[in-house]
Design an enzyme around this catalytic site. Structure first.
Site, PDB file in Angstrom:
ATOM      1  N   LEU A   1       0.876  -1.131   0.046  1.00 44.60           N
ATOM      2  CA  LEU A   1       0.047  -0.051  -0.045  1.00 44.60           C
ATOM      3  C   LEU A   1       0.868   1.112   0.188  1.00 44.60           C
ATOM      4  O   LEU A   1       1.917   1.370   0.691  1.00 44.60           O
ATOM      5  CB  LEU A   1      -0.907  -0.046   1.394  1.00 44.60           C
ATOM      6  CG  LEU A   1      -2.062  -1.350   1.216  1.00 44.60           C
ATOM      7  CD1 LEU A   1      -2.753  -1.126   2.710  1.00 44.60           C
ATOM      8  CD2 LEU A   1      -2.816  -1.054   0.320  1.00 44.60           C
ATOM      9  N   ASP A   2       0.543   2.289  -0.904  1.00 43.64           N
ATOM     10  CA  ASP A   2       1.267   3.385  -0.741  1.00 43.64           C
ATOM     11  C   ASP A   2       1.268   4.068   0.806  1.00 43.64           C
ATOM     12  O   ASP A   2       0.560   3.673   1.519  1.00 43.64           O
ATOM     13  CB  ASP A   2       0.988   4.423  -1.749  1.00 43.64           C
ATOM     14  CG  ASP A   2      -0.659   4.993  -1.679  1.00 43.64           C
ATOM     15  OD1 ASP A   2      -0.566   5.709  -0.674  1.00 43.64           O
ATOM     16  OD2 ASP A   2      -1.282   4.630  -2.489  1.00 43.64           O
ATOM     17  N   ALA A   3       2.202   5.025   0.910  1.00 42.72           N
ATOM     18  CA  ALA A   3       2.421   5.374   2.439  1.00 42.72           C
ATOM     19  C   ALA A   3       1.383   5.922   2.879  1.00 42.72           C
ATOM     20  O   ALA A   3       0.632   5.902   4.256  1.00 42.72           O
ATOM     21  CB  ALA A   3       3.568   6.392   2.452  1.00 42.72           C
ATOM     22  N   GLU A   4       0.382   6.652   1.912  1.00 36.52           N
ATOM     23  CA  GLU A   4      -0.880   7.454   2.661  1.00 36.52           C
ATOM     24  C   GLU A   4      -2.210   6.644   2.601  1.00 36.52           C
ATOM     25  O   GLU A   4      -3.179   6.988   3.000  1.00 36.52           O
ATOM     26  CB  GLU A   4      -1.089   8.649   1.656  1.00 36.52           C
ATOM     27  CG  GLU A   4      -0.080   9.760   1.822  1.00 36.52           C
ATOM     28  CD  GLU A   4       0.164  10.041   3.352  1.00 36.52           C
ATOM     29  OE1 GLU A   4      -0.556  10.154   4.050  1.00 36.52           O
ATOM     30  OE2 GLU A   4       1.420   9.932   3.824  1.00 36.52           O
ATOM     31  N   THR A   5      -2.017   5.369   1.990  1.00 37.62           N
ATOM     32  CA  THR A   5      -2.988   4.494   1.933  1.00 37.62           C
ATOM     33  C   THR A   5      -3.235   3.699   3.250  1.00 37.62           C
ATOM     34  O   THR A   5      -2.158   3.103   3.683  1.00 37.62           O
ATOM     35  CB  THR A   5      -3.223   3.549   0.874  1.00 37.62           C
ATOM     36  OG1 THR A   5      -3.350   4.325  -0.549  1.00 37.62           O
ATOM     37  CG2 THR A   5      -4.498   2.733   0.741  1.00 37.62           C
TER      38      THR A   5
END
Length: 275
Positions: free
Chosen positions: A139-143
């Site tokens: 998951l990308d950092a902000e997800t």
């Protein structure tokens, strides 16, 4: 001889089969039994199916199969590294040393065991685990949301391989309003820089002026795919949470919490990728 006599010609014999005699005498079923193996009830208990006594009852009730053969004998021993075991037709994992975890990742945490930039990483939540673990996909950092963590390389490879089409479910807060044709457009396919992408399903969960909550199901694992698709249809993502990975659901798991998968969850996960 009386026609009703079971010994009469053409009358089906009531003599028990060899397997039935073995079951009645408590002898292990030869098809599954490994004399140098581990007692089946011990294997089941260590896989999280309950106490040793509860697992003995599962066997006695005929709910356990080993290599496709129903086993009812408490004396049966198996090799948990090479034989397949299922309970109520659901496969269970008996391999020793394997770890299967679900993590509810907060925003700002990178999907890596460590980060050279010093940002929060998975290691901050797994310091007490002695195993060498890795995450399944990313998951990308902000997800936020569900991330699976394991040391089972074969399972990880299958879960991320496109041919198995394991679905992922996301809830996205987006800028509204959402046009009526957005779902149809996302299902038919959106042209992105790295090719066409489409969702399996789309649902508008809630909508207020300037804001909407949508649910998306897709099996693509391409980088930031949900954010890019929603941006392409004019609904940029404000917040994104993965709520389900295949049969594993985030449900009420608290953010930042790591938990072991239940045996039934793991069985369904293995079944989804043919293991």
């Amino acid at each position: 001889m009386n026609a009703k006599d079971p010994r009469s010609p053409g009358h089906p014999s009531r003599r028990p089969t060899r397997r039935q005699r073995a079951q009645r005498s408590g002898q292990p079923t030869a098809d599954a039994h490994r004399p140098d193996g581990v007692r089946l009830q011990k294997v089941l208990a260590e896989a999280g199916l309950g106490s040793r006594r509860a697992c003995e009852q599962l066997i006695a009730d005929g709910r356990v199969m080993v290599d496709g053969v129903t086993v009812r004998e408490l004396g049966t021993r198996i090799d948990p590294e090479t034989q397949s075991v299922s309970v109520d037709t659901m496969p269970i994992t008996t391999h020793t040393g394997k770890v299967y975890l679900a993590f509810n990742k907060p925003a700002g945490v990178v999907s890596a065991m460590s980060d050279p930039e010093g940002r929060p990483s998975l290691q901050d939540y797994l310091r007490d685990r002695p195993e060498r673990l890795f995450h399944v996909g990313r998951l990308d950092a902000e997800t936020e949301g569900l991330l699976l963590i394991t040391n089972d390389g074969e399972l990880s490879n299958r879960l991320t391989h496109p041919s198995y089409e394991v679905s992922k479910t996301y809830l996205a807060e987006v800028r509204g309003p959402v046009a009526r044709d957005v779902g149809a457009r996302l299902k038919s396919g959106i042209e992105l820089d790295d090719g066409i992408a489409h969702v399996d399903s789309f649902r508008l969960v809630d909508s207020t002026p300037g804001y909407a909550l949508v649910e998306i199901v897709l099996h693509s694992g391409r980088n930031r795919i949900v954010r890019r698709m929603l941006d392409a249809v004019g609904n940029p993502v404000q917040r994104l949470v993965r709520t389900q990975f295949g049969p594993i659901a985030l449900a009420e798991q608290r953010q930042g919490k790591v938990r072991e998968l239940r045996p039934d969850e793991l069985g369904k996960l293995m079944e989804a990728v043919g293991l």
